[in-house]
Design a protein around this motif. Structure first.
Motif, PDB file in Angstrom:
ATOM      1  N   VAL A  10       0.234   6.575  14.066  1.00 44.33           N
ATOM      2  CA  VAL A  10       1.513   5.976  14.469  1.00 44.33           C
ATOM      3  C   VAL A  10       1.277   4.602  15.082  1.00 44.33           C
ATOM      4  CG1 VAL A  10       3.446   6.212  16.087  1.00 44.33           C
ATOM      5  CG2 VAL A  10       2.687   8.187  14.743  1.00 44.33           C
ATOM      6  N   ILE A  11       0.265   4.489  15.918  1.00 47.41           N
ATOM      7  CA  ILE A  11      -0.046   3.204  16.550  1.00 47.41           C
ATOM      8  C   ILE A  11      -0.505   2.192  15.505  1.00 47.41           C
ATOM      9  CG2 ILE A  11      -1.626   2.049  18.144  1.00 47.41           C
ATOM     10  CD1 ILE A  11      -1.465   4.633  19.867  1.00 47.41           C
ATOM     11  N   VAL A  12      -1.347   2.609  14.576  1.00 46.57           N
ATOM     12  CA  VAL A  12      -1.810   1.704  13.516  1.00 46.57           C
ATOM     13  C   VAL A  12      -0.629   1.232  12.676  1.00 46.57           C
ATOM     14  CG1 VAL A  12      -3.170   1.597  11.387  1.00 46.57           C
ATOM     15  CG2 VAL A  12      -4.156   2.597  13.447  1.00 46.57           C
ATOM     16  N   LEU A  13       0.252   2.149  12.303  1.00 42.16           N
ATOM     17  CA  LEU A  13       1.435   1.794  11.524  1.00 42.16           C
ATOM     18  C   LEU A  13       2.320   0.810  12.276  1.00 42.16           C
ATOM     19  CD1 LEU A  13       3.135   2.242   8.976  1.00 42.16           C
ATOM     20  CD2 LEU A  13       4.211   4.157  10.158  1.00 42.16           C
ATOM     21  N   ALA A  14       2.506   1.025  13.582  1.00 42.48           N
ATOM     22  CA  ALA A  14       3.315   0.120  14.392  1.00 42.48           C
ATOM     23  C   ALA A  14       2.696  -1.283  14.439  1.00 42.48           C
ATOM     24  CB  ALA A  14       3.468   0.678  15.802  1.00 42.48           C
ATOM     25  N   VAL A  15       1.393  -1.348  14.596  1.00 43.56           N
ATOM     26  CA  VAL A  15       0.716  -2.652  14.642  1.00 43.56           C
ATOM     27  C   VAL A  15       0.853  -3.369  13.298  1.00 43.56           C
ATOM     28  CG1 VAL A  15      -1.544  -3.764  14.837  1.00 43.56           C
ATOM     29  CG2 VAL A  15      -0.869  -2.008  16.476  1.00 43.56           C
ATOM     30  N   VAL A  16       0.680  -2.633  12.190  1.00 44.19           N
ATOM     31  CA  VAL A  16       0.815  -3.242  10.865  1.00 44.19           C
ATOM     32  C   VAL A  16       2.232  -3.763  10.662  1.00 44.19           C
ATOM     33  CG1 VAL A  16       0.836  -2.710   8.392  1.00 44.19           C
ATOM     34  CG2 VAL A  16      -1.067  -1.961   9.808  1.00 44.19           C
ATOM     35  N   LEU A  17       3.224  -2.983  11.060  1.00 43.21           N
ATOM     36  CA  LEU A  17       4.611  -3.431  10.924  1.00 43.21           C
ATOM     37  C   LEU A  17       4.895  -4.656  11.788  1.00 43.21           C
ATOM     38  CD1 LEU A  17       6.602  -0.092  10.745  1.00 43.21           C
ATOM     39  CD2 LEU A  17       6.259  -1.771   8.934  1.00 43.21           C
ATOM     40  N   LEU A  18       4.305  -4.708  12.976  1.00 45.37           N
ATOM     41  CA  LEU A  18       4.491  -5.879  13.833  1.00 45.37           C
ATOM     42  C   LEU A  18       3.839  -7.120  13.237  1.00 45.37           C
ATOM     43  CD1 LEU A  18       4.007  -4.404  17.405  1.00 45.37           C
ATOM     44  CD2 LEU A  18       6.108  -5.343  16.431  1.00 45.37           C
ATOM     45  N   GLY A  21       5.671  -7.390   9.341  1.00 50.84           N
ATOM     46  CA  GLY A  21       7.115  -7.294   9.257  1.00 50.84           C
ATOM     47  C   GLY A  21       7.529  -6.329   8.161  1.00 50.84           C
ATOM     48  N   ARG A  22       8.786  -5.901   8.207  1.00 50.38           N
ATOM     49  CA  ARG A  22       9.250  -4.911   7.237  1.00 50.38           C
ATOM     50  C   ARG A  22       9.357  -5.490   5.836  1.00 50.38           C
ATOM     51  NH1 ARG A  22      14.596  -2.437   8.919  1.00 50.38           N
ATOM     52  NH2 ARG A  22      14.426  -1.734   6.777  1.00 50.38           N
ATOM     53  N   GLY A  23       9.736  -6.745   5.689  1.00 49.41           N
ATOM     54  CA  GLY A  23       9.946  -7.327   4.371  1.00 49.41           C
ATOM     55  C   GLY A  23       8.672  -7.761   3.678  1.00 49.41           C
ATOM     56  N   LYS A  24       7.634  -7.995   4.439  1.00 53.71           N
ATOM     57  CA  LYS A  24       6.393  -8.530   3.875  1.00 53.71           C
ATOM     58  C   LYS A  24       5.592  -7.481   3.122  1.00 53.71           C
ATOM     59  CE  LYS A  24       3.670 -12.100   3.612  1.00 53.71           C
ATOM     60  NZ  LYS A  24       4.037 -13.276   2.877  1.00 53.71           N
ATOM     61  N   ILE A  25       5.622  -6.232   3.574  1.00 56.42           N
ATOM     62  CA  ILE A  25       4.820  -5.178   2.944  1.00 56.42           C
ATOM     63  C   ILE A  25       5.261  -4.921   1.502  1.00 56.42           C
ATOM     64  CG2 ILE A  25       4.179  -2.738   3.087  1.00 56.42           C
ATOM     65  CD1 ILE A  25       4.155  -3.079   6.127  1.00 56.42           C
ATOM     66  N   PRO A  26       6.573  -4.797   1.212  1.00 55.59           N
ATOM     67  CA  PRO A  26       6.968  -4.622  -0.193  1.00 55.59           C
ATOM     68  C   PRO A  26       6.586  -5.813  -1.076  1.00 55.59           C
ATOM     69  CG  PRO A  26       8.757  -3.938   1.225  1.00 55.59           C
ATOM     70  CD  PRO A  26       7.719  -4.579   2.099  1.00 55.59           C
TER      71      PRO A  26
END
Length: 61
Positions: A10-18, A21-26
């Motif tokens: 959960v912490i790793v996922l939160a750091v990656v999203l920070l 960003g949400r739009g950059k991953i897709p």
């Protein structure tokens, strides 16, 4: 120091999203998919080209 728990993920996922960003991953995943598709097309073009060369070489005999 064994395996990661759910909270670690959960912490790793939160750091990656920070970071991304949400739009950059897709966008990144779309670019990866385009690269894989281009690679497959290149392989199929290469195999088709070598088959044509074999056909041309065989017809010269």
């Amino acid at each position: 120091m064994g395996s990661f728990s759910v909270w670690h993920w959960v912490i790793v996922l939160a750091v990656v999203l920070l970071l991304f960003g949400r739009g950059k991953i897709p966008e990144l995943m779309g670019d990866v998919a385009k690269g894989i598709r281009s690679f497959k097309n290149g392989l199929s073009d290469e195999t088709a080209g070598s088959a044509e060369k074999r056909t041309e070489a065989g017809s010269g005999e």
